[in-house]
Design a protein around this motif. Structure first.
Motif, PDB file in Angstrom:
ATOM      1  N   ALA A   1       0.827  -1.202   0.000  1.00 24.56           N
ATOM      2  CA  ALA A   1       0.000   0.000   0.000  1.00 24.56           C
ATOM      3  C   ALA A   1       0.867   1.261   0.000  1.00 24.56           C
ATOM      4  CB  ALA A   1      -0.927  -0.003   1.211  1.00 24.56           C
ATOM      5  N   LEU A   2       1.935   1.249   0.775  1.00 21.79           N
ATOM      6  CA  LEU A   2       2.858   2.386   0.776  1.00 21.79           C
ATOM      7  C   LEU A   2       3.447   2.602  -0.615  1.00 21.79           C
ATOM      8  CD1 LEU A   2       4.763   1.707   4.132  1.00 21.79           C
ATOM      9  CD2 LEU A   2       3.282   3.666   3.679  1.00 21.79           C
TER      10      LEU A   2
ATOM     11  N   THR B   1      -6.947  -4.879  15.109  1.00 21.02           N
ATOM     12  CA  THR B   1      -8.202  -4.614  15.805  1.00 21.02           C
ATOM     13  C   THR B   1      -9.163  -3.893  14.856  1.00 21.02           C
ATOM     14  OG1 THR B   1      -7.455  -2.458  16.612  1.00 21.02           O
ATOM     15  CG2 THR B   1      -6.947  -4.386  17.982  1.00 21.02           C
ATOM     16  N   GLU B   2     -10.398  -3.729  15.297  1.00 20.88           N
ATOM     17  CA  GLU B   2     -11.364  -2.999  14.478  1.00 20.88           C
ATOM     18  C   GLU B   2     -10.919  -1.554  14.271  1.00 20.88           C
ATOM     19  OE1 GLU B   2     -13.955  -4.095  12.700  1.00 20.88           O
ATOM     20  OE2 GLU B   2     -13.145  -6.038  13.311  1.00 20.88           O
ATOM     21  N   ASP B   3     -10.363  -0.932  15.327  1.00 18.59           N
ATOM     22  CA  ASP B   3      -9.815   0.416  15.165  1.00 18.59           C
ATOM     23  C   ASP B   3      -8.690   0.413  14.129  1.00 18.59           C
ATOM     24  OD1 ASP B   3     -11.531   1.498  17.001  1.00 18.59           O
ATOM     25  OD2 ASP B   3     -10.088   1.493  18.661  1.00 18.59           O
TER      26      ASP B   3
ATOM     27  N   LEU C   1      -6.113   1.761   9.043  1.00 16.90           N
ATOM     28  CA  LEU C   1      -5.257   1.357   7.931  1.00 16.90           C
ATOM     29  C   LEU C   1      -5.977   1.432   6.590  1.00 16.90           C
ATOM     30  CD1 LEU C   1      -3.370  -1.625   9.627  1.00 16.90           C
ATOM     31  CD2 LEU C   1      -2.471   0.644   9.086  1.00 16.90           C
ATOM     32  N   THR C   2      -7.279   1.176   6.595  1.00 21.68           N
ATOM     33  CA  THR C   2      -8.019   1.347   5.340  1.00 21.68           C
ATOM     34  C   THR C   2      -8.115   2.825   4.984  1.00 21.68           C
ATOM     35  OG1 THR C   2     -10.110   1.289   6.566  1.00 21.68           O
ATOM     36  CG2 THR C   2      -9.359  -0.771   5.564  1.00 21.68           C
ATOM     37  N   GLY C   3      -8.286   3.667   6.018  1.00 19.16           N
ATOM     38  CA  GLY C   3      -8.387   5.096   5.756  1.00 19.16           C
ATOM     39  C   GLY C   3      -7.060   5.724   5.357  1.00 19.16           C
ATOM     40  N   LEU C   4      -5.970   5.322   6.014  1.00 22.59           N
ATOM     41  CA  LEU C   4      -4.663   5.916   5.753  1.00 22.59           C
ATOM     42  C   LEU C   4      -4.007   5.389   4.486  1.00 22.59           C
ATOM     43  CD1 LEU C   4      -3.143   5.891   9.350  1.00 22.59           C
ATOM     44  CD2 LEU C   4      -3.629   7.924   7.993  1.00 22.59           C
TER      45      LEU C   4
ATOM     46  N   ASP D   1      -7.449  -3.068   1.554  1.00 21.20           N
ATOM     47  CA  ASP D   1      -8.709  -3.799   1.599  1.00 21.20           C
ATOM     48  C   ASP D   1      -8.855  -4.414   2.988  1.00 21.20           C
ATOM     49  OD1 ASP D   1     -10.905  -5.421   1.305  1.00 21.20           O
ATOM     50  OD2 ASP D   1     -10.180  -6.434  -0.503  1.00 21.20           O
ATOM     51  N   ALA D   2      -9.996  -4.183   3.621  1.00 19.88           N
ATOM     52  CA  ALA D   2     -10.222  -4.686   4.975  1.00 19.88           C
ATOM     53  C   ALA D   2     -10.052  -6.199   5.054  1.00 19.88           C
ATOM     54  CB  ALA D   2     -11.617  -4.285   5.459  1.00 19.88           C
TER      55      ALA D   2
END
Length: 240
Positions: free
Chosen positions: A139-140, A221-223, A228-231, A235-236
């Motif tokens: 992703a990076l 975790t859910e957080d 990580l999906t936002g940043l 894919d979750a």
């Protein structure tokens, strides 16, 4: 000519001694356990390796004497850890060269579950590895924050991204900011170096990942999924 041969023989001898340190299964098990980056007591390592404390103590003496481990004593406890990131890289690189079909198959459901958790996500000394580590690295790269075409290197946008997270990287340090570490389960590189270590600390400190038990395995975790999906747009599904 004789002088050159002497220097060559000296390096060969040092290499042979280093290889001999890892050529024992108990010592190898210690090195692999300590890839979690934490200090272990001699008793914890003895139980992990399934050997007597006296036997383990002898092995630890050799690893410390060979410069692969450092030790400190607190009261009656003896703590050991890998000497530095270079030792961790050596152990991980050697592990990555083990053919998948040469590894011992898991013994029972518990061992199989542990192996699966390690493959999903784990710490490799002080950075993220497994599918989690390679997903973050990919992703990076996709977002132009990391370059892999000419070796691992953070781009200017990548440096800004780390800064925005509050992770100031010391560019004067002798440790590289970004380094490729071959992942022994994914057979692809994940991010190591100062940037990899800073990101790993951050996701653990923020509670985006938590350790599973006392080993190296971690889970998102859910957080962490939301972060990580936002940043990074991961894919979750790749984070579970």
């Amino acid at each position: 000519m004789l002088e050159g041969m002497t220097a060559k023989d000296s390096r060969a001898g040092a290499l042979a001694r280093l290889a001999a340190l890892a050529a024992d299964e108990t010592r190898a098990a210690c090195l692999l356990a300590l890839l979690d980056g934490r200090a272990w007591t001699a008793g914890e390592l003895a139980r992990h390796c399934g050997v007597a404390a006296s036997t383990l103590s002898e092995h630890l003496g050799k690893l410390v004497g060979g410069g692969l481990l450092t030790e400190e004593r607190q009261g009656r406890h003896r703590y050991v850890r890998l000497a530095d990131a270079r030792v961790a890289q050596l152990v991980e690189d050697l592990t990555a060269h083990i053919a998948p079909d040469a590894a011992e198959p898991p013994r029972g459901l518990r061992q199989s579950g542990t192996d699966s958790a390690m493959a999903r996500g784990r710490t490799c000394y002080d950075h993220l590895a497994g599918r989690l580590g390679t997903a973050v690295t990919d992703a990076l790269t996709t977002r132009g924050l990391l370059r892999q075409d000419t070796g691992f290197a953070l781009t200017n946008a990548g440096l800004d991204w780390f800064g925005a997270l509050g992770l100031e990287l010391d560019r004067r340090s002798r440790r590289p900011l970004a380094r490729a570490c071959l992942d022994w389960t994914e057979r692809r590189p994940h991010l190591a170096g100062a940037a990899g270590a800073a990101l790993c600390r951050h996701v653990l400190d923020q509670g985006w990942c938590v350790r599973i038990g006392s080993g190296r395995a971690v889970k998102v975790t859910e957080d962490g999924v939301h972060a990580l999906t936002g940043l990074l747009g991961i894919d979750a599904a790749a984070l579970h």
